[in-house]
Design an enzyme around this catalytic site. Structure first.
Site, PDB file in Angstrom:
ATOM      1  CG  ASP A 173      36.358  43.834  48.965  1.00 43.74           C
ATOM      2  OD1 ASP A 173      36.825  43.605  50.103  1.00 43.74           O
ATOM      3  OD2 ASP A 173      35.765  42.973  48.291  1.00 43.74           O
ATOM      4  CD  GLU A 182      35.398  35.602  51.129  1.00 44.16           C
ATOM      5  OE1 GLU A 182      36.000  34.624  50.717  1.00 44.16           O
ATOM      6  OE2 GLU A 182      35.734  36.767  50.832  1.00 44.16           O
ATOM      7  CG  HIS A 229      34.563  41.606  51.633  1.00 46.99           C
ATOM      8  ND1 HIS A 229      35.759  41.278  51.043  1.00 46.99           N
ATOM      9  CD2 HIS A 229      33.982  40.421  51.946  1.00 46.99           C
ATOM     10  CE1 HIS A 229      35.884  39.955  50.978  1.00 46.99           C
ATOM     11  NE2 HIS A 229      34.820  39.425  51.531  1.00 46.99           N
TER      12      HIS A 229
HETATM   13  C1  ACM Z   1      33.516  35.857  46.902  1.00 49.27           C
HETATM   14  O1  ACM Z   1      34.302  35.348  46.094  1.00 49.27           O
HETATM   15  N1  ACM Z   1      33.932  36.202  48.099  1.00 49.27           N
HETATM   16  C2  ACM Z   1      32.129  36.088  46.562  1.00 49.27           C
END
Ligand code: ACM
Length: 766
Positions: free
Chosen positions: A200, A348, A288
Site C-alpha cells: 500500500d 479507491e 494505493h
Molecule cells: C478498502 O477498504 N479500500 C477495500
C-alpha cells in the site's frame, strides 16, 4: 435411543444443549450435529492411538494430534494398527462428501474420529482440542494424568467455503511470529483463508527479486500522521504504542517498516497449509501504489508522486512499461503463493492523472474506452488475462464492477454504501466474497454490540434467489492497520469477534446466547495462548450516572475469575489498583475509572463513570398526546449534529427514536431531528444507550443525556437521568455521512437489562 437422536438431530440439539452443556461442549464454531451422550472417554498415558489404514496420506494431521496429546500428557501415546477397547481411532471415511467434513464419536469405550481428507481430520482435531481442558495449551506441558472427554456423537461440515480473515501488513507491519500466531487462531476456529494485504502507499512488504528497491527502500518510512495518532493514544493505552521491533535507525533517520523475504513467506505459507489455511496475496494496484511509485516513478502517468483529491496518484495503465512491471511482480507472486487466487486490489483509484494524460487519451481512443472507469476496467481485464496465463483467478475489491467486470473475476464486496454491488455481481454470474464494512471491518473499535452484530451478519445479501446465492462463496473480516500499531492491539481488534464470524460461516445457525456461554469457556484457552483479546463488557452502569440521595455501583462480572479494579483520581486502573467491592456506595459527585483484569493480566476496556447528584426532573403536562414523533429531514453532509442546517427539507411522523430504512437516497448524507415527548412510566433513574453510525445526541428535558456525535462507525454511548413519572420533552439529533447508518436507542432502569424503548412511550410529536 442413539438412532432416534440421529434422526431428530435438530430437536435433540434444542432440547439437550442447555447452558450447562455449553460448558461440557464449549465448541466454537458449533458443529452441525452434536448429540450429547452421558459419560466420558478418558485418555491416559496408556491410551492407544490407532492410525488410519493409509497413514502416509494423513501424516501431518496424525503428527499434529500426537503432538497435542504429548503436550497434554507429557509423553507420546503408543500407536497401534487395530482398534481396541479404550483406544483413540482415526479412520478414513470415504462416505463423507466434503474435504472438511468429519465425524467424532466419543463413547465411554472408544474415541472414533473419521474424515475423508486431511482437512477434515485437521478440523476434527480442533474440535477435540476444544473439548480438552484449557490447561493443555500450556506449552510447559501440564503432564495431565487423565483427560476426560464428554461422550457425544458429532457430524460436522462447513456451510461456506470461504471463511476468511484479512490482515493489512502495510500500514503497520507484523512479524512472521505474529502471522503464525494469527494463523493458529484462525485454525483453532476453523477459518480457512488468510488474505494478506501486502502493499500500500505506506509500505511494500513482500520481496520482489526483480525490483529490489520495493523493499530495500519501499518497505521503510518516516513516521506518518497515522503513527502520530497512535503515539498520542499510547499515552493512555500502551497497546497503541508503535512496535519498536519495527523501528530502525538509518542514515541519521528513524524509520518504521519491514518486509517478508520470499523464503520467510514460503515458511508462512507452509505453516498455514499445514493448518489447512490458504494464503491469498494482495498486491494492490493501480491505486494505493505510492510506496512503489516513489522507487519507480516511471509507473505514474507523469512521474508525479503524491496525493490527489482523495487518494494517492495511481500507476499509469497507459504505458506498456507499467504492464511490464506489473507482470514481473505478479510472475513472482504467482510462483510464490500456491493459492489459485491473487487479489489485485483495484480499490479507491484517483483517476485525475489518467484524465489529464495524453498517453491515456490515446489508449482510450484506441480501445474505444469512454471513461476513466472503463480505463480502470481495461487495466483489470488485462491483468486478469495475465493471471489466467499463470493459472490464477483474479479477486478485486468491488470497484472492479464500475467500468465493466469480466465474468470470471471474483468480487470482494466492502462498500456498505453500495448495497447493489454484490447483488449485481452475483446476478452477472461472478463469485462474490462478502466483507461489508459494517460489521466486518474489524479495524472499527469493538464495543458491547460488536459480537452481536457480527454473529447476526448474514452472508447472503438481500434480493438474491437461492440459485443466485450460490455465487456467494462466504465472507471475511478485514483488519486495516492504520491505527493498529502493535500485536496486542491487533489481538484486541479481532478477538473474540472472529469467533462470532467463524460460527456464522461454519455453522450458520442462530444460537447466540449459547455461543456467548461457550465463548466464556474459550477465554480460558485464549489466556493460555497469550491472546490479548477484548474482555467481555461490564454491566450495571452508564458513563454518565446520577444519584438522588445515594447511589450504589454494583458491577456484574461476566466471567467469575476476572477482577475489577478502580481509581477515583483520574488515573488508569492498573493491576495494583484497588479492587471494586461488590457494592460501592456513592454519596458525593465523583468520577470513577474501572477496568476488568483476566487471570492472565489482560486488561479490559476502561470505563469512566461520572456521578452527578440531581433531583428527579419534573414531568410536564402534554395536552394532545397523540402517538408518534416528528422527524425533520435535512439533505446535506453535516459532520456534527450541531451543524445541521436550520430548515428541514421534509418532515414525517415516526413511532420511535429511529430513522426509517432507506433515508438519504442511494446511501447519501443527511441530518435528522426527531422530537416529541416521552412518557416515563415510573419515577426512577433511567439509563439510555445510543448506538449510532454516524453520529447523534439524545436530549431529554432539553438537556443532553447521551452525546455520541461526529461521524464514526457504529458505536454505543450511554447516559443517565433522574426522571419523574410522566411526560418529558425528548429529542434525538442524527447525522449520516453516507454509506449506510445505524441508530438504536435502548434503556434500562435500576440496573435492568437493556431493552428497546417501547413505541407506546412516545407521543405529541406532530
Ligand atoms: C478498502 O477498504 N479500500 C477495500
Amino acid at each position: 435411543m442413539r438412532k432416534q437422536c440421529w434422526l431428530a438431530a435438530a430437536l435433540c440439539l434444542l432440547l439437550q444443549v442447555t447452558f450447562a452443556q455449553s460448558a461440557r461442549y464449549p465448541i466454537i464454531p458449533w458443529p452441525q450435529q452434536l448429540v450429547p451422550q452421558s459419560g466420558s472417554f478418558v485418555i491416559t498415558p496408556a491410551t492407544k492411538l490407532v492410525l488410519p489404514a493409509h497413514p502416509s496420506a494423513f501424516m501431518i494431521e496424525t503428527a499434529q494430534l500426537e503432538a497435542l496429546l504429548t503436550q497434554a500428557l507429557g509423553k507420546p501415546l503408543s500407536t497401534a494398527t487395530k482398534a481396541s477397547k479404550g483406544a483413540i481411532v482415526l479412520r478414513q471415511n470415504p462416505s463423507l462428501t466434503g474435504e472438511e467434513d468429519y465425524t467424532l464419536d466419543i463413547s465411554t469405550t472408544q474415541l472414533l474420529m473419521t474424515a475423508k481428507s486431511p482437512a477434515g481430520f485437521f478440523r476434527a482435531i480442533q474440535t477435540l482440542r476444544q473439548l480438552m481442558p484449557a490447561s493443555i495449551e500450556d506449552t510447559r506441558t501440564p503432564d495431565l494424568k487423565r483427560i476426560e472427554l464428554p461422550a457425544m456423537q458429532l457430524k460436522d461440515q462447513p456451510v461456506y467455503a470461504w471463511r476468511g480473515m484479512h490482515l493489512d501488513v502495510s500500514r503497520h507491519f507484523f512479524s512472521v511470529d505474529y502471522l503464525k500466531k494469527f494463523i493458529d487462531l484462525l485454525a483453532l476456529y476453523k477459518m480457512n483463508k488468510l488474505h494478506l494485504h501486502l502493499t500500500d502507499d505506506q509500505g511494500w512488504r513482500i520481496e520482489i527479486k526483480k525490483y529490489p528497491l520495493l523493499t530495500t527502500q519501499g518497505a521503510w518510512r518516516e513516521f506518518n500522521n497515522q503513527d502520530s495518532v497512535c503515539m498520542e493514544k499510547a499515552a493512555t493505552n500502551p497497546d497503541m504504542a508503535i512496535d519498536t521491533s519495527h523501528i530502525i535507525h538509518k542514515d541519521g533517520k528513524t524509520l518504521y517498516g519491514g518486509f517478508y523475504t520470499q523464503e520467510q513467506m514460503k515458511d508462512i505459507i507452509r505453516y498455514a497449509a499445514a493448518r489447512h489455511i490458504e494464503i491469498i496475496p494482495e498486491v494492490d494496484m493501480p491505486g494505493h501504489m505510492m510506496a512503489a511509485i516513489r522507487q519507480y516513478p516511471f509507473l505514474a502517468c507523469s512521474g508525479e508522486i503524491g496525493w490527489g483529491k482523495t487518494f494517492s496518484t495511481p500507476i499509469c495503465p497507459c504505458n506498456e512499461s507499467t504492464f511490464a512491471f506489473a507482470e514481473d511482480v505478479f510472475t513472482e507472486i504467482a510462483a510464490l503463493f500456491p493459492s489459485k487466487y491473487i487479489h489485485l486490489g483495484a480499490d479507491e483509484v484517483e483517476k485525475t492523472s489518467w484524465a489529464a494524460s495524453p498517453a491515456c487519451a490515446e489508449v482510450m481512443k484506441a480501445n474505444n474506452l469512454k471513461s476513466v472507469e472503463e480505463l480502470q476496467s481495461y487495466f483489470v481485464k488485462r491483468m486478469e488475462k495475465f493471471f489466467h496465463s499463470k493459472g490464477k483467478t483474479l479477486i478485486g475489491w468491488d470497484e472492479i464492477l464500475e467500468g465493466g467486470i469480466s465474468p470470471t473475476a471474483v468480487l470482494m464486496y466492502w462498500r456498505s454504501w453500495v448495497p447493489d454491488a454484490p447483488v449485481n455481481a452475483a446476478r452477472h454470474g461472478n463469485s462474490v466474497i462478502m466483507t461489508p464494512g459494517n460489521p466486518l471491518y474489524f479495524d472499527g473499535p469493538p464495543d458491547r454490540n460488536s459480537l452481536y452484530n457480527v454473529y447476526h451478519f448474514q452472508p447472503i445479501p438481500k434480493g438474491l434467489t437461492a440459485e443466485e446465492a450460490k455465487h456467494i462463496m462466504g465472507a471475511q473480516a478485514n483488519i486495516w492497520t492504520e491505527y493498529i500499531p502493535s500485536e496486542k492491539r491487533a489481538d484486541y481488534m479481532f478477538m473474540p469477534r472472529m469467533t462470532a464470524l467463524a460460527e456464522v460461516l461454519w455453522t450458520n445457525k442462530n444460537n447466540y446466547d449459547n455461543y456467548l456461554q461457550r465463548l466464556n469457556e474459550q477465554y480460558k484457552r485464549l489466556d493460555m495462548l497469550g491472546v490479548h483479546y477484548r474482555l467481555p463488557d461490564l454491566d450495571g452502569f452508564t458513563e454518565d450516572n446520577v444519584f438522588v440521595d445515594k447511589g450504589i455501583l454494583e458491577v456484574k462480572k461476566p466471567l467469575t475469575d476476572m477482577t475489577i479494579r478502580y481509581t477515583t483520581d483520574g488515573s488508569i486502573p492498573a493491576e495494583n489498583s484497588t479492587v471494586l467491592p461488590a457494592q460501592y456506595i456513592i454519596n458525593t459527585p465523583q468520577t470513577i475509572k474501572l477496568a476488568a483484569f483476566s487471570p492472565a493480566g489482560n486488561r479490559g476496556d476502561i470505563y469512566t463513570l461520572r456521578y452527578r447528584q440531581e433531583a428527579y426532573r419534573p414531568s410536564t403536562v402534554v395536552k394532545d398526546a397523540r402517538p408518534g414523533l416528528k422527524l425533520d429531514y435535512y439533505t446535506g453532509a453535516f459532520k456534527s449534529v450541531t451543524k445541521i442546517k436550520a430548515e428541514p427539507d421534509s418532515t414525517i411522523r415516526v413511532n420511535n427514536l429511529l430513522v426509517p430504512e432507506g433515508m438519504g437516497k442511494g446511501g447519501g448524507a443527511f441530518g435528522a431531528r426527531i422530537q416529541g415527548y416521552i412518557n416515563i412510566p415510573a419515577t426512577g433513574i433511567y439509563s439510555f444507550y445510543v448506538t449510532v453510525d454516524d453520529g447523534g445526541i439524545l436530549y431529554i428535558d432539553d438537556q443532553e443525556v447521551v452525546n455520541n456525535d461526529g461521524w464514526h462507525a457504529p458505536f454505543q454511548k450511554s447516559g443517565q437521568v433522574a426522571l419523574e413519572k410522566g411526560w418529558h420533552p425528548v429529542k434525538l439529533a442524527f447525522v449520516e455521512g453516507g454509506g449506510g447508518y445505524t441508530l438504536k436507542v435502548e434503556y434500562s432502569v435500576n440496573g435492568s437489562k437493556l431493552q428497546p424503548v417501547p413505541d407506546s412511550w412516545f407521543g405529541a410529536g406532530l
